[in-house]
Design a protein around this motif. Structure first.
Motif, PDB file in Angstrom:
ATOM      1  N   MET A 198       0.837  -1.205   0.000  1.00  0.00           N
ATOM      2  CA  MET A 198       0.000   0.000   0.000  1.00  0.00           C
ATOM      3  C   MET A 198       0.864   1.244   0.000  1.00  0.00           C
ATOM      4  O   MET A 198       2.067   1.159   0.128  1.00  0.00           O
ATOM      5  N   LYS A 199       0.205   2.382  -0.119  1.00  0.00           N
ATOM      6  CA  LYS A 199       0.933   3.654  -0.125  1.00  0.00           C
ATOM      7  C   LYS A 199       0.724   4.353   1.214  1.00  0.00           C
ATOM      8  O   LYS A 199      -0.355   4.261   1.804  1.00  0.00           O
ATOM      9  N   PRO A 200       1.727   5.083   1.674  1.00  0.00           N
ATOM     10  CA  PRO A 200       1.590   5.789   2.954  1.00  0.00           C
ATOM     11  C   PRO A 200       0.619   6.963   2.851  1.00  0.00           C
ATOM     12  O   PRO A 200       0.382   7.488   1.760  1.00  0.00           O
ATOM     13  N   PRO A 206      -0.546  10.905   3.388  1.00  0.00           N
ATOM     14  CA  PRO A 206       0.232  12.130   3.151  1.00  0.00           C
ATOM     15  C   PRO A 206       0.906  12.634   4.426  1.00  0.00           C
ATOM     16  O   PRO A 206       0.395  12.458   5.522  1.00  0.00           O
ATOM     17  N   PHE A 207       2.067  13.250   4.239  1.00  0.00           N
ATOM     18  CA  PHE A 207       2.773  13.872   5.368  1.00  0.00           C
ATOM     19  C   PHE A 207       3.631  14.996   4.816  1.00  0.00           C
ATOM     20  O   PHE A 207       3.825  15.095   3.605  1.00  0.00           O
ATOM     21  N   GLN A 208       4.126  15.839   5.712  1.00  0.00           N
ATOM     22  CA  GLN A 208       5.083  16.859   5.295  1.00  0.00           C
ATOM     23  C   GLN A 208       6.474  16.407   5.677  1.00  0.00           C
ATOM     24  O   GLN A 208       6.680  15.833   6.739  1.00  0.00           O
ATOM     25  N   GLY A 210      14.534   4.200   7.915  1.00  0.00           N
ATOM     26  CA  GLY A 210      13.204   3.935   7.372  1.00  0.00           C
ATOM     27  C   GLY A 210      12.850   2.456   7.249  1.00  0.00           C
ATOM     28  O   GLY A 210      11.775   2.116   6.758  1.00  0.00           O
ATOM     29  N   GLN A 211      13.720   1.571   7.696  1.00  0.00           N
ATOM     30  CA  GLN A 211      13.504   0.140   7.446  1.00  0.00           C
ATOM     31  C   GLN A 211      12.398  -0.456   8.322  1.00  0.00           C
ATOM     32  O   GLN A 211      11.889  -1.537   8.031  1.00  0.00           O
ATOM     33  N   VAL A 245       9.058   3.080   7.385  1.00  0.00           N
ATOM     34  CA  VAL A 245       8.396   3.178   6.071  1.00  0.00           C
ATOM     35  C   VAL A 245       7.507   1.954   5.829  1.00  0.00           C
ATOM     36  O   VAL A 245       6.404   2.067   5.291  1.00  0.00           O
ATOM     37  N   ALA A 246       7.982   0.792   6.270  1.00  0.00           N
ATOM     38  CA  ALA A 246       7.138  -0.408   6.134  1.00  0.00           C
ATOM     39  C   ALA A 246       5.831  -0.199   6.911  1.00  0.00           C
ATOM     40  O   ALA A 246       4.743  -0.513   6.402  1.00  0.00           O
ATOM     41  N   MET A 267       4.460   2.676   7.655  1.00  0.00           N
ATOM     42  CA  MET A 267       3.668   3.726   6.998  1.00  0.00           C
ATOM     43  C   MET A 267       2.984   3.191   5.743  1.00  0.00           C
ATOM     44  O   MET A 267       1.834   3.531   5.458  1.00  0.00           O
ATOM     45  N   ASN A 268       3.689   2.331   4.995  1.00  0.00           N
ATOM     46  CA  ASN A 268       3.079   1.737   3.799  1.00  0.00           C
ATOM     47  C   ASN A 268       1.863   0.886   4.164  1.00  0.00           C
ATOM     48  O   ASN A 268       0.910   0.785   3.402  1.00  0.00           O
ATOM     49  N   PHE A 269       1.923   0.275   5.335  1.00  0.00           N
ATOM     50  CA  PHE A 269       0.799  -0.517   5.838  1.00  0.00           C
ATOM     51  C   PHE A 269      -0.241   0.342   6.530  1.00  0.00           C
ATOM     52  O   PHE A 269      -1.271  -0.157   6.986  1.00  0.00           O
ATOM     53  N   LEU A 308       7.382  14.185   8.882  1.00  0.00           N
ATOM     54  CA  LEU A 308       8.590  13.378   9.098  1.00  0.00           C
ATOM     55  C   LEU A 308       9.781  14.309   9.198  1.00  0.00           C
ATOM     56  O   LEU A 308       9.951  15.206   8.363  1.00  0.00           O
ATOM     57  N   ASP A 339      -1.948  16.036  -2.476  1.00  0.00           N
ATOM     58  CA  ASP A 339      -1.365  16.644  -1.284  1.00  0.00           C
ATOM     59  C   ASP A 339      -0.212  17.572  -1.667  1.00  0.00           C
ATOM     60  O   ASP A 339       0.057  17.764  -2.848  1.00  0.00           O
ATOM     61  N   ARG A 393       5.230  11.737   0.099  1.00  0.00           N
ATOM     62  CA  ARG A 393       4.933  10.342   0.425  1.00  0.00           C
ATOM     63  C   ARG A 393       5.239   9.376  -0.712  1.00  0.00           C
ATOM     64  O   ARG A 393       5.034   8.167  -0.589  1.00  0.00           O
ATOM     65  N   GLU A 435       5.967  -3.913  -1.107  1.00  0.00           N
ATOM     66  CA  GLU A 435       6.014  -2.582  -0.492  1.00  0.00           C
ATOM     67  C   GLU A 435       6.236  -2.615   1.018  1.00  0.00           C
ATOM     68  O   GLU A 435       5.849  -1.689   1.720  1.00  0.00           O
ATOM     69  N   HIS A 436       6.825  -3.681   1.537  1.00  0.00           N
ATOM     70  CA  HIS A 436       7.279  -3.572   2.922  1.00  0.00           C
ATOM     71  C   HIS A 436       8.618  -4.271   3.170  1.00  0.00           C
ATOM     72  O   HIS A 436       8.899  -4.709   4.276  1.00  0.00           O
ATOM     73  N   LEU A 477      11.261   1.217   0.561  1.00  0.00           N
ATOM     74  CA  LEU A 477      11.392   1.630   1.963  1.00  0.00           C
ATOM     75  C   LEU A 477      12.181   2.931   2.070  1.00  0.00           C
ATOM     76  O   LEU A 477      12.824   3.196   3.072  1.00  0.00           O
TER      77      LEU A 477
END
Ligand SMILES: Cc1cc2nc3c(=O)[nH]c(=O)nc-3n(C[C@H](O)[C@H](O)[C@H](O)COP(=O)(O)OP(=O)(O)OC[C@H]3O[C@@H](n4cnc5c(N)ncnc54)[C@H](O)[C@@H]3O)c2cc1C
Ligand code: FES
Ligand code: FES
Lengths: 282, 179
Positions: A1-3, A5-7, A34-35, A38-39, A41-43, A51, B9, B30, B51-52, B71
């Motif tokens: 999935m995609k994370p 939105p964030f700044q 990010g290991q 990011v995983a 956030m993607n979930f 961030l 965004d 993002r 994606e993880h 990642l």
């Protein structure tokens, strides 16, 4: 999935990063390698609004032995940098740390994942957390109120929970003394997975004799734990097998999809004995 | 900035160095590196699976080291040298690299979905460890998932490529000493 939105903010120095974290409060998260983050956030298990990227802070990427014999590791040092560090940078007696890196995920994870990120993330079976508890590491945290030193024994509170305040950055990890007869070993279903159980020992020796030692386990509680019952066996001159039996008897590991409590005890018996033998043969 | 990404965004302008060329991209923070490579730069050689961080289909080199492009946010890759599978073959003639040829010769691929990831993993690993043993190669390829080959042929391809490169270097060194 995609994370979500964030700044994105790129920190220029530690002061700036902590000031920004304080200002944005619980909206913000630090990102290092990010290991893990990011995983998540993607979930969408994590969805920070901001961030704060600290990877540009080169002063947090160093590794070296101090005059007092301690090993200092900047929080942004990657697992891969430690794994491939030349002997003179790592220092004699810290091979246990270098050799433990091969258990962390895989090469492309280790090239990005950082020491500070592992410790701040505080997975209960993370190799860095286990090493820190075994070897009495100290963590240097920097926040808007200045710097403070936190011993590993007072840092981990439970699953993914630590003594760090949300506006603090972990800047450095210090391993105070060499551990020439120490070893870490573990078992996972597949190479590179987080361990089901991990075991680490640090033996005090004189020639061929074991005078005592420290024993620590990951994957048996919400955070890595020392096992005084097993350490008492070593101090009394007991065998590695008896030490391992004492450890298995002393803990009450959880049952989950990766294995039952009894299975984990079985792993503990084997892994502690193996770690003792590896430590002795160093 | 105007949103030209369809992501709805805030967007930012970033500059990326990919395979030696410089690209300016307007994108949302993002957006991961693999998504920018594929969707914005249209470099679709890099694949994306889980994606993880588990499958390794997205493996690229960042400053020469293999990383998971799923990642890492593209914004984090500013200032770094990014190398993708498109860099391997000769851009003029299309001739495959020695590593790619080794994969073909040793049947290191079937469906090919995982192949770009394995190629970049091997490319980065062999650059750092040209002396790698077959055992070390076997351990490193465990980083990526392949559902077709059973890995044996991938290990053989990478090992053959490493062996050939070593032989070539030894020959080069011999020629140098003759001159
Ligand atoms: C496939 C896979 C397998 C893995 N296997 C293992 C394994 O076997 N063992 C293991 O230990 N790990 C494993 N990992 C995780 C890896 O070790 C990560 O590097 C580590 O957990 C987090 O480090 P990071 O630098 O990537 O941190 P990030 O993902 O950037 O951050 C993790 C958390 O720590 C916080 N943080 C990061 N740096 C700091 C800092 N300096 N100060 C304060 N807070 C900070 C972030 O806000 C976030 O909450 C694996 C990861 C993957 C994807
Ligand atoms: S898509 Fe990146 S590891 Fe699977
Ligand atoms: S060749 Fe099909 S997944 Fe590897």
């Amino acid at each position: 999935m995609k994370p979500a939105p964030f700044q994105y903010h790129r920190a220029r120095d530690v002061e700036g990063a902590t000031a920004l974290l304080a200002e944005l409060a619980d909206e913000a998260k630090v990102i290092a390698g990010g290991q893990s983050l990011v995983a998540m956030m993607n979930f969408r298990l994590a969805r920070p609004g901001h961030l704060v990227d600290i990877t540009g802070l080169r002063e947090l990427d160093q590794l070296g032995v101090e005059a007092d014999g301690g090993l200092r590791i900047g929080a942004l040092t990657t697992h891969h940098t430690v794994e491939t560090a030349p002997a003179d940078r790592l220092g004699a007696g810290f091979e246990v740390i270098r050799d433990a890196m091969r258990w962390i995920g895989h090469l492309p994870i280790r090239t990005r994942g950082t020491v500070g990120g592992s410790i701040a993330h505080a997975d209960s079976t993370a190799e860095w957390c286990l090493l820190a508890v075994l070897l009495d590491a100290e963590f240097m945290a920097h926040g808007p109120r200045g710097r403070r030193r936190i011993p590993a024994g007072e840092f981990f509170f439970g699953y993914y929970t630590t003594a760090l305040d949300p506006d603090e950055i972990l800047v450095e990890i210090v391993f105070p003394r060499p551990a020439p007869h120490a070893a870490l070993t573990e078992f996972a279903e597949r190479r590179g997975d987080f361990a089901i159980v991990s075991a680490a020992v640090d033996l005090a020796t004189e020639g061929e004799d074991v005078l005592g030692g420290r024993v620590a386990l990951g994957g048996v509680a919400a955070m890595p734990v020392r096992v005084p019952e097993a350490e008492a066996v070593l101090a009394a001159g007991g065998s590695f097998r008896d030490c391992a039996e004492a450890a298995a008897a002393a803990v009450d590991p959880p049952s989950d999809g990766h294995g039952s409590g009894d299975y984990r005890k079985h792993l503990i018996r084997n892994l502690i004995e193996r770690a003792c033998e590896e430590a002795m043969s160093r | 900035m105007n949103d030209t990404t369809g992501l709805g965004d805030d967007v930012q302008l970033i500059t990326l160095d990919v395979n030696g060329a410089s690209y300016e991209v307007i994108t949302a923070p993002r957006r991961t590196l693999v998504d920018v490579l594929r969707h914005d730069l249209r470099l679709t050689g890099t694949h994306v699976g889980c994606e993880h961080g588990i499958c390794g289909a997205c493996t690229v080199l960042v400053d020469g080291l293999p990383v998971r492009a799923c990642l890492m946010f593209a914004a984090q890759a500013e200032g770094a040298r990014i190398t993708t599978v498109e860099s391997l073959a000769d851009s003029g003639t299309g001739e495959l690299s020695d590593l790619q040829r080794a994969f073909t010769e040793h049947h290191g691929l079937q469906c090919g979905f995982c192949t770009p990831g394995f190629l970049m993993l091997a490319q980065g690993f062999l650059a750092e460890r040209p002396e790698a043993t077959k055992e070390e190669i076997r351990e490193v390829v465990a980083a990526n998932l392949c559902r077709c080959t059973g890995y044996q042929t991938i290990v053989e391809a990478i090992d053959a490529c490493a062996t050939a490169r070593r032989a070539q270097r030894a020959m080069g060194a011999e020629e140098d000493s003759c001159n």
